[in-house]
Structure formats: C-alpha cells, structure tokens
Design a protein around this motif. Structure first.
Motif, PDB file in Angstrom:
ATOM      1  N   THR A  49      15.272  10.806 -13.609  1.00 39.64           N
ATOM      2  CA  THR A  49      14.674   9.633 -14.262  1.00 39.64           C
ATOM      3  C   THR A  49      13.432   9.105 -13.537  1.00 39.64           C
ATOM      4  N   SER A  50      13.043   9.715 -12.425  1.00 41.04           N
ATOM      5  CA  SER A  50      11.839   9.284 -11.715  1.00 41.04           C
ATOM      6  C   SER A  50      10.620  10.020 -12.269  1.00 41.04           C
ATOM      7  N   THR A  51       9.433   9.679 -11.738  1.00 40.25           N
ATOM      8  CA  THR A  51       8.203  10.412 -12.057  1.00 40.25           C
ATOM      9  C   THR A  51       7.768  11.179 -10.823  1.00 40.25           C
ATOM     10  N   HIS A  52       7.491  12.456 -10.999  1.00 40.19           N
ATOM     11  CA  HIS A  52       7.064  13.288  -9.870  1.00 40.19           C
ATOM     12  C   HIS A  52       5.731  13.945 -10.227  1.00 40.19           C
ATOM     13  N   ILE A  53       4.828  14.026  -9.250  1.00 42.84           N
ATOM     14  CA  ILE A  53       3.490  14.561  -9.481  1.00 42.84           C
ATOM     15  C   ILE A  53       3.250  15.760  -8.562  1.00 42.84           C
ATOM     16  N   LEU A  54       2.842  16.870  -9.142  1.00 40.38           N
ATOM     17  CA  LEU A  54       2.428  18.048  -8.384  1.00 40.38           C
ATOM     18  C   LEU A  54       0.899  18.098  -8.397  1.00 40.38           C
ATOM     19  N   GLN A  55       0.286  18.328  -7.241  1.00 39.66           N
ATOM     20  CA  GLN A  55      -1.181  18.376  -7.161  1.00 39.66           C
ATOM     21  C   GLN A  55      -1.634  19.679  -6.531  1.00 39.66           C
ATOM     22  N   PHE A 103       2.167  16.069 -14.179  1.00 43.05           N
ATOM     23  CA  PHE A 103       3.039  14.895 -14.168  1.00 43.05           C
ATOM     24  C   PHE A 103       4.392  15.257 -14.776  1.00 43.05           C
ATOM     25  N   LEU A 104       5.448  15.080 -13.996  1.00 48.21           N
ATOM     26  CA  LEU A 104       6.815  15.251 -14.498  1.00 48.21           C
ATOM     27  C   LEU A 104       7.389  13.849 -14.712  1.00 48.21           C
ATOM     28  N   ASP A 105       7.352  13.395 -15.944  1.00 49.66           N
ATOM     29  CA  ASP A 105       7.812  12.047 -16.280  1.00 49.66           C
ATOM     30  C   ASP A 105       9.291  12.063 -16.643  1.00 49.66           C
ATOM     31  N   CYS A 106       9.984  10.989 -16.266  1.00 50.06           N
ATOM     32  CA  CYS A 106      11.384  10.838 -16.633  1.00 50.06           C
ATOM     33  C   CYS A 106      12.150  12.131 -16.324  1.00 50.06           C
ATOM     34  N   VAL A 107      12.126  12.496 -15.046  1.00 50.96           N
ATOM     35  CA  VAL A 107      12.666  13.786 -14.612  1.00 50.96           C
ATOM     36  C   VAL A 107      14.090  13.976 -15.121  1.00 50.96           C
ATOM     37  N   HIS A 108      14.336  15.161 -15.685  1.00 53.77           N
ATOM     38  CA  HIS A 108      15.608  15.525 -16.291  1.00 53.77           C
ATOM     39  C   HIS A 108      16.074  16.836 -15.663  1.00 53.77           C
ATOM     40  N   PRO A 109      17.362  17.103 -15.631  1.00 56.47           N
ATOM     41  CA  PRO A 109      17.823  18.380 -15.067  1.00 56.47           C
ATOM     42  C   PRO A 109      17.116  19.601 -15.640  1.00 56.47           C
ATOM     43  N   LYS A 110      16.681  19.525 -16.910  1.00 61.68           N
ATOM     44  CA  LYS A 110      15.985  20.676 -17.494  1.00 61.68           C
ATOM     45  C   LYS A 110      14.610  20.898 -16.879  1.00 61.68           C
ATOM     46  N   VAL A 152      19.012   6.322 -18.561  1.00 59.95           N
ATOM     47  CA  VAL A 152      18.455   7.591 -19.023  1.00 59.95           C
ATOM     48  C   VAL A 152      17.903   7.452 -20.436  1.00 59.95           C
ATOM     49  N   ALA A 153      18.646   6.749 -21.302  1.00 56.21           N
ATOM     50  CA  ALA A 153      18.213   6.590 -22.695  1.00 56.21           C
ATOM     51  C   ALA A 153      16.897   5.832 -22.779  1.00 56.21           C
ATOM     52  N   LYS A 154      16.762   4.751 -21.984  1.00 53.76           N
ATOM     53  CA  LYS A 154      15.528   3.976 -21.989  1.00 53.76           C
ATOM     54  C   LYS A 154      14.354   4.820 -21.506  1.00 53.76           C
ATOM     55  N   CYS A 155      14.622   5.628 -20.483  1.00 51.72           N
ATOM     56  CA  CYS A 155      13.567   6.491 -19.946  1.00 51.72           C
ATOM     57  C   CYS A 155      13.083   7.473 -20.998  1.00 51.72           C
ATOM     58  N   LEU A 156      14.029   8.123 -21.681  1.00 53.26           N
ATOM     59  CA  LEU A 156      13.672   9.109 -22.700  1.00 53.26           C
ATOM     60  C   LEU A 156      13.002   8.446 -23.902  1.00 53.26           C
ATOM     61  N   ALA A 157      13.463   7.247 -24.267  1.00 59.99           N
ATOM     62  CA  ALA A 157      12.862   6.541 -25.397  1.00 59.99           C
ATOM     63  C   ALA A 157      11.421   6.177 -25.106  1.00 59.99           C
ATOM     64  N   LYS A 158      11.166   5.703 -23.902  1.00 63.50           N
ATOM     65  CA  LYS A 158       9.804   5.348 -23.503  1.00 63.50           C
ATOM     66  C   LYS A 158       8.901   6.575 -23.509  1.00 63.50           C
ATOM     67  N   LYS A 159       9.446   7.711 -23.076  1.00 62.28           N
ATOM     68  CA  LYS A 159       8.673   8.950 -23.022  1.00 62.28           C
ATOM     69  C   LYS A 159       8.314   9.438 -24.424  1.00 62.28           C
TER      70      LYS A 159
END
Length: 237
Positions: A49-55, A103-110, A152-159
């Motif tokens: 559910t976090s945001t992760h950034i690869l640069q 940008f990996l938004d709303c990180v999910h196991p997938k 998790v639901a709020k995160c996915l809904a926002k995304k």
C-alpha cells in the motif's frame, strides 16, 4: 535541465571546426558510447500500500532514452512515451545525461517482480535488473482485519480514479556545440493526460517559434545554439 554550449571542444576532438554553417558536418565528433551511471538496488523491499520509486540514470552520446521492463515485458508509462525516439535531434556532440523514474503506486503483492532499467541509443543498449519483494504493511496487519481491508480498498480506489502528472524521463544535463540543434527530453504521464510547457533560463515561457519547438511528446527543441542559450530549462507537466 541544464544546457551547456562548447565553443572550443578541444577535449573531445583535435580537428579544427570551421565556423561557416555550409561546411559544418552532421557527423558526431565523439565516438558513440552509453553507460548506466545510477541504477536501483539489485534487491528491494517494498511495503504493501506504499509508494515506491525506482530511478535510473544513463550517460551517453548520442542522447539515450530509458524505458522499464517488468519480468521482461515493457511497461507503458503513458501515451507520450510510446512515440518513436528514432527522430531525436542528433547534434555534433550530444553528450547528455538522461534520468528516468518508475513509480510503483499503492504497492500490491502482484508488484513483486524483476524490474529492468533499459537505456538505449541508436548504437548501444545497456540494462540493469532489480528484484522487488513486497512485504505486508505491519501497521495494517496489526489493525482489525476489516480496517486493514479498508486501507487497501481506499488505496486501490484512489489509484483507479486517476493519477497526478509525473515526469518519468528527462534530460538532466547536455553538452552541445554552438550552432547545433538540441533536444531536451521530457516525458510525463498522468490521468487525465498532462499538459506540457517549458520555462527558459530567465523563467520565461517558451512557445513555438523559429528558435523553439515543443513536441507532442513533451520534448523541447532549441535550434541554432548560441552562448546565450546555456542555462537551466524547466519542464512543467
């Protein structure tokens, strides 16, 4: 984005350059090269559910572009990034640094996968892999199960509703010969699609003219470089 002009390129070639435009060659004075200067860690742990950034950053000549793969498949980062890079302006030097973010938004196991930064130019290609592991959000795990599900639901809904404008690839620095044309990369994504604009070294808005051209993909072309063109340029999405 920094533009540097070089009137006396003695460090890059020994042959004198004639000033007359009619005799200027379009051939680069530097042998093509490409290398990765910055890559993500080979092993990365991302919290659900976090945001992760690869640069990733690549340096080279001619100007490199960067794209990303997930388990070997190319990641689409918006319509602007799908446009062809074959027509990038090739100056006499085109010695540049290109940066890109994934940008990996709303990180999910997938999202657990092998991500590859791929830098390419008309003559070379280099890449680096990062293995991303997703772990549960401990805060959510310690909460009541229905509250965790709501997080998790709020995160996915926002995304799914949309995403803010983000610049995912840009020219960080470029060194080019006076009299040449230069192309500054600026690729952005977002829902809805972002509008693109550029500011010059004097914080002035740049519009299409004989000197400047903003391309559909967001890039800026500066024609017939002079010493006064050297400075910082800002791309706004």
């Amino acid at each position: 984005q920094n533009v540097f002009t070089n009137p006396y390129p003695k460090h890059f070639f020994s042959k004198a350059v004639k000033s007359e435009k009619s005799t200027k060659s379009t051939k680069s004075f530097r042998s093509p090269y490409l290398r990765l200067r910055e890559v993500p860690e080979p092993e990365i742990t991302a919290i659900e559910t976090s945001t992760h950034i690869l640069q990733c950053e690549a340096g080279g000549s001619p100007t490199p572009t960067i794209h990303w793969l997930k388990n070997g498949h190319k990641i689409s980062q918006g319509e602007m990034s799908s446009l062809s890079d074959d027509d990038i302006a090739k100056g006499e030097l085109s010695l540049s640094l290109t940066r890109s973010r994934l940008f990996l938004d709303c990180v999910h196991p997938k999202d657990a996968a092998v991500y590859t930064c791929v830098a390419s130019s008309p003559t070379n290609r280099v890449s680096a892999e990062s293995h991303v592991k997703v772990v549960p959000n401990l805060r959510s795990s310690n909460e009541l199960s229905n509250e965790a599900d709501n997080t998790v639901a709020k995160c996915l809904a926002k995304k799914s509703y949309g995403s803010a404008a983000r610049i995912h690839m840009w020219t960080h620095n470029i060194l080019e010969m006076i009299g040449s044309d230069v192309q500054l990369l600026c690729r952005a994504s977002g829902v809805p699609a972002p509008a693109m604009s550029w500011l010059g070294p004097e914080d002035n808005t740049l519009t299409n003219s004989a000197k400047y051209k903003v391309l559909e993909n967001g890039d800026l072309i500066i024609r017939d470089l002079t010493w006064d063109d050297m400075g910082n340029y800002m791309c706004v999405a």
